[in-house]
Scaffold this active site. Structure first.
Site, PDB file in Angstrom:
ATOM      1  N   HIS A 290       0.813  -1.176   0.126  1.00  0.00           N
ATOM      2  CA  HIS A 290       0.163   0.065  -0.121  1.00  0.00           C
ATOM      3  C   HIS A 290       0.997   1.273  -0.062  1.00  0.00           C
ATOM      4  O   HIS A 290       1.989   1.309   0.438  1.00  0.00           O
ATOM      5  CB  HIS A 290      -0.928  -0.156   0.978  1.00  0.00           C
ATOM      6  CG  HIS A 290      -0.377   0.190   2.376  1.00  0.00           C
ATOM      7  ND1 HIS A 290      -0.558   1.477   3.220  1.00  0.00           N
ATOM      8  CD2 HIS A 290       0.110  -0.549   3.165  1.00  0.00           C
ATOM      9  CE1 HIS A 290       0.188   1.086   4.261  1.00  0.00           C
ATOM     10  NE2 HIS A 290       0.543   0.076   4.372  1.00  0.00           N
ATOM     11  N   GLU A 338      -5.043   1.588   2.458  1.00  0.00           N
ATOM     12  CA  GLU A 338      -5.187   0.324   3.270  1.00  0.00           C
ATOM     13  C   GLU A 338      -5.187   0.465   4.707  1.00  0.00           C
ATOM     14  O   GLU A 338      -5.771  -0.230   5.295  1.00  0.00           O
ATOM     15  CB  GLU A 338      -3.452  -0.251   2.955  1.00  0.00           C
ATOM     16  CG  GLU A 338      -3.444  -1.389   3.892  1.00  0.00           C
ATOM     17  CD  GLU A 338      -2.678  -1.393   4.988  1.00  0.00           C
ATOM     18  OE1 GLU A 338      -2.416  -2.541   5.671  1.00  0.00           O
ATOM     19  OE2 GLU A 338      -2.508  -0.351   5.512  1.00  0.00           O
ATOM     20  N   HIS A 467       2.866   4.068  13.368  1.00  0.00           N
ATOM     21  CA  HIS A 467       1.545   4.688  13.206  1.00  0.00           C
ATOM     22  C   HIS A 467       1.778   6.154  14.162  1.00  0.00           C
ATOM     23  O   HIS A 467       0.787   6.509  14.527  1.00  0.00           O
ATOM     24  CB  HIS A 467       0.370   3.920  13.681  1.00  0.00           C
ATOM     25  CG  HIS A 467      -0.085   2.987  12.546  1.00  0.00           C
ATOM     26  ND1 HIS A 467      -1.149   2.231  12.635  1.00  0.00           N
ATOM     27  CD2 HIS A 467       0.411   2.810  11.410  1.00  0.00           C
ATOM     28  CE1 HIS A 467      -1.340   1.444  11.862  1.00  0.00           C
ATOM     29  NE2 HIS A 467      -0.162   1.610  10.977  1.00  0.00           N
TER      30      HIS A 467
END
Length: 662
Positions: A290, A338, A467
Site C-alpha cells: 500500500h 490500506e 503509526h
C-alpha cells in the site's frame, strides 16, 4: 480489522474495462514484428539473469526512494497521496526503466477523518463536569516534523461520534473472556469506560497512546489485576472502577471521551504496473504494497514502496534493453487506502475476482520492509516455503560474517520439522495487510516479507514509532537501517522469489508442505478436543481419513513432478500440473463456512478465537459449545464445522490427483 466496501463510481466502469484489456490481452504483440508467444517455448529460470538482478539492486537508490516517498505526510486521498500516484506512473512509464504498461484505477470510497473544528479528546472530569485533566491531542514536536500543517491529529478512524462518560475500568486486551473476568470480580460494566492494551483483539478496535494510558492506569482504584494482566508501565495495575483517593485525580472523577469524526466520500487510487509474460502471459505473479500512511510513514508503508520501486526499476531496465522478459506476467501494485481497512486491495480483488482467481500464481506482499535489522521474517502459506528457502539460501545476509539470509534467519526463528529437521520458521498470515483479500477471499498462495528485530531481546510486537508522526526518514536512516543493507536484503529476497515464480518452467510451489500443517492441526484436535468431542458423540475419524488422503495425493504429485523433471516433458503437461499447484489453495475456500465473517472463507487460515491451535472453525465452535448441553445448536455447529473441514480436505486431495482422473 473491518474491511470497508464502497461501490466505485465515476471512473469505475473505465477501470474495469482498462484492467480487463491489460490483464486479458497480454498475448497481443506490442510490435508488428514481435513473435507471438508460444506455449511450447522452453524458457526456464535463467540463473545469470537472477544474478544480474541481485547485483543491480542498489541500497543507495532505495534510500533515495524512501527520502522522496516520506518527505511529506500522505494520508489516503490527500494531495500528497495523489502526487505519489503520479510519481509511480512516471517511474513505470519511463522509456529507459519502465514496464510494459502502467495505469491508475480510481475508486470512490468512504473514509473517516477527525473534525478540524472540534478535535477528539479524552478528559478527566469532576462531579460538576469541570475538566481536571486532558490527554494529549497531538504528539510532541521533537524533530520539527510532528507539528507540520499536514500532520493529522491522532485518532481512531470510523469511531462513531459521541460523548460517552463513566468510571474507568482496566480490561486487559478487551477480549470477551477479559470482560467476563471483570464481571466475575464483581465489577458492573454498564456505564463504564474500558481501558485496554495492545494485543488480544484487533488494534483497529483500540484508540488511546501509552503515555496517557499510564496516567490513567497508574491512578486506578480497585482490586489488583491478575498477574497475566500486569504490564510494563511502571506501576501495579488495578481493575477499577474509578480512581484511588490518594492519586492524581479525585475518587469520584470520571473519564469523558469526545469523538467528532466525520465520514467522507473520497477518491483513492490503485496503481498497477505490468510486465507482460512471454510464454504464459495469462498467469500472473503479483507483488504489492500500500501507498498511504497515517503521517510521514517512512517505515509503514514507504519502506516497502521504496523496495518495490527499486525492484521494478531493475527489472524494467532489463526489459527495455531486450535482455529479459519473464515466462509469466508480473504485476506490480500500489494499493490505496490500506490504513482505512485494506480498501484498495479489497476493491481490486472484488472487481476482478474471477480473472484473478483463475490466473494468479501467487501474491507477494512487502508492506513494512524493515521493522529492524536483525533477521528476515516471512509469513505465508505452506506451499511458498520451498521457494522462500531456495531464494534465501543464495543471498548473503547483511552485517558481519558470511552467512546467507537463510542461515541468519534460522538463528533467530526456527522450528523442528519432522520432514526437514531444523528449518526457519515460516509464520502464518493473519489479516493485517494487503495479502488478506488474496488469501482469505481469493485463495491465492501468499506471503509477506520483512526484516525484523531479535525477539529474544524485546517483547515488543511492533517498532517504536509505528503509526506515529515520528515514523520519518531520519528515524530509518539514523536508527533503523543505516546504510539500508536490510532494505537491500529484502529487495533481493523478494526479487529472487519473483523471478523464480515468474520464470521457472515448473512452478516452485511445494504442496506436500501442507501435509505437515494439516497433520499438526489434526494432532492438536485429537489431543485437546478428542475427549470432549467423544462425550458428545462426535468422531474425528472422517478428519483422520481426509488428512491421510491429502498426504497420499500430495506425495504422489511430488513423485510425478520429479519424474517429469528428469525428462523432456510436454509443456502442456507441465502447464496442467502447474495449474494443480496454483489452484490447490482455492480448494480450501468455503464462502459459507463463516457467515459472520464475510471475507474469511479460507477454512485453514480464518481468524481463530478458540484456544486450541487446530482448524479455526472447529476450534472456535468447540470453544463456544464447551459449556452447553449435547444436542444444542452450538454442538450442531461443531459438527458442521468438522464437516466443512473434511469436505475441503477431500476436495484438495482431488485437486492433486492426475488431471485425467475425476
Amino acid at each position: 480489522m473491518q474491511w470497508t466496501k464502497v461501490l466505485g463510481l465515476g471512473l469505475g466502469a473505465a477501470a474495469l474495462l482498462g484492467l480487463g484489456i491489460i490483464l486479458g490481452h497480454f498475448a497481443i504483440p506490442k510490435k508488428a514484428n514481435s513473435p507471438a508467444p508460444s506455449i511450447s517455448a522452453p524458457q526456464d529460470l535463467d540463473l545469470e539473469i537472477l544474478e544480474t538482478v541481485m547485483g543491480q539492486l542498489d541500497a543507495h537508490r532505495i534510500r533515495e526512494n524512501l527520502r522522496e516517498l516520506s518527505r511529506e505526510p500522505h494520508l489516503a486521498s490527500s494531495p500528497r497521496d495523489e502526487d505519489l500516484v503520479q510519481l509511480l506512473l512516471q517511474r513505470w512509464k519511463d522509456p529507459e526503466s519502465g514496464l510494459d504498461s502502467a495505469e491508475a484505477f480510481t475508486y470512490e470510497v468512504l473514509l473517516s477523518f477527525p473534525s478540524q473544528e472540534q478535535p477528539n479528546v479524552v478528559d478527566i472530569v469532576g462531579p460538576t463536569g469541570d475538566i481536571i485533566h486532558s490527554c494529549h491531542r497531538t504528539e510532541e514536536n521533537v524533530t520539527g516534523e510532528q507539528g507540520g500543517p499536514d500532520v493529522i491529529q491522532p485518532y481512531a478512524a470510523y469511531a462513531p461520534s459521541g460523548n460517552p462518560q463513566g468510571l474507568l475500568v482496566y480490561a486487559n486486551h478487551g477480549t470477551e473472556d477479559d470482560f467476563k473476568e471483570l464481571q466475575t470480580q464483581g465489577i458492573k460494566l454498564e456505564g463504564t469506560i474500558a481501558l485496554t492494551r495492545y494485543g488480544g483483539v484487533g488494534r483497529g478496535d483500540k484508540p488511546i497512546g501509552f503515555q496517557d494510558a499510564r496516567d490513567l492506569l497508574c491512578n486506578l482504584n480497585g482490586t489488583s489485576a491478575p498477574t497475566t494482566w500486569q504490564g510494563a508501565l511502571g506501576c501495579h495495575y488495578r481493575l477499577g472502577p474509578g480512581f484511588r483517593p490518594d492519586g492524581n485525580f479525585s475518587a469520584d472523577s470520571q473519564v469523558n471521551v469526545s469523538v467528532y469524526n466525520r465520514l467522507e466520500l473520497r477518491n483513492s487510487s490503485n496503481v498497477l504496473g505490468i510486465i507482460r509474460g512471454a510464454v504464459e502471459p495469462d498467469r500472473y505473479v503479483l507483488y504489492g504494497n500500500h501507498r498511504d500512511s497515517w503521517v510521514h510513514g517512512a517505515v509503514d508503508p514507504s519502506s516497502g514502496t521504496a523496495v518495490l520501486l527499486e525492484l521494478s526499476r531493475v527489472l524494467g531496465t532489463l526489459l527495455k534493453k531486450g535482455t529479459w522478459r519473464p515466462r509469466r506476467s508480473i504485476v506490480f501494485a500500489s494499493w490505496g487506502a490500506e490504513e482505512f481497512g485494506l480498501i484498495g486491495s479489497t476493491e481490486f480483488t472484488e472487481e476482478f475476482f474471477n480473472k484473478l482467481q483463475e490466473r494468479t500464481v501467487a501474491y507477494i506482499n512487502v508492506d513494512i520492509a524493515v521493522f529492524a535489522n536483525a533477521t528476515l521474517r516471512v509469513q505465508g502459506t505452506p506451499p511458498v516455503q520451498s521457494v522462500v528457502f531456495s531464494a534465501t539460501k543464495e543471498i548473503r545476509s547483511p552485517g558481519p560474517g558470511d552467512l546467507s539470509i537463510y542461515d541468519n534467519w534460522i538463528r533467530y526463528f526456527n522450528r523442528s520439522s519432522p520432514v526437514y529437521g531444523l528449518v526457519p520458521s515460516l509464520g502464518s498470515l493473519g489479516a493485517g495487510s494487503d495479502y488478506a483479500p488474496f488469501i482469505h477471499f481469493l485463495g491465492i498462495s501468499s506471503m509477506d516479507i520483512a526484516y525484523t528485530y531479535d525477539r529474544s531481546k524485546t517483547s515488543a510486537r511492533i517498532y517504536p514509532t509505528y503509526h506515529t508522526a515520528f515514523d520519518t526518514f531520519d528515524y530509518v536512516d539514523k536508527f533503523l537501517d543505516p546504510g539500508f543493507s536490510s532494505h537491500q536484503a529484502v529487495a533481493r529476497t523478494a526479487g529472487s522469489i519473483i523471478l523464480r515464480l515468474s520464470d521457472s518452467f515448473f512452478l516452485p510451489l511445494k504442496v506436500s508442505d501442507y501435509s505437515e500443517t494439516l497433520r499438526s492441526f489434526l494432532q492438536a484436535a485429537q489431543q485437546d478436543l478428542g475427549a470432549l468431542l467423544e462425550q458428545h458423540s462426535i468422531s474425528l475419524g472422517p478428519l483422520v481419513t481426509a488428512v491421510e488422503k491429502f498426504e497420499a495425493e500430495a506425495a504422489a504429485l511430488g513423485q510425478r513432478i520429479s519424474m517429469l523433471q528428469k525428462g523432456s516433458p510436454d509443456p502442456l503437461q507441465v502447464r496442467m500440473l502447474n495449474d494443480q499447484l496454483m489452484l490447490l489453495e482455492r480448494s480450501f475456500l468455503n464462502p459459507r463456512a463463516f457467515p459472520e465473517e464475510r471475507y474469511y472463507s479460507h477454512v485453514l487460515w480464518a481468524a481463530r478465537t478458540g484456544s486450541v491451535a487446530t482448524f479455526p472453525g472447529l476450534s472456535n465452535a468447540c470453544s463456544r459449545a464447551n459449556d452447553t448441553a449435547s444436542g444444542s445448536e452450538a454442538w450442531a455447529e461443531v459438527q458442521r464445522q468438522l464437516s466443512i473441514v473434511v469436505t475441503a480436505l477431500e476436495g484438495a486431495a482431488a485437486t492433486l490427483r492426475p488431471v485425467a482422473d475425476l
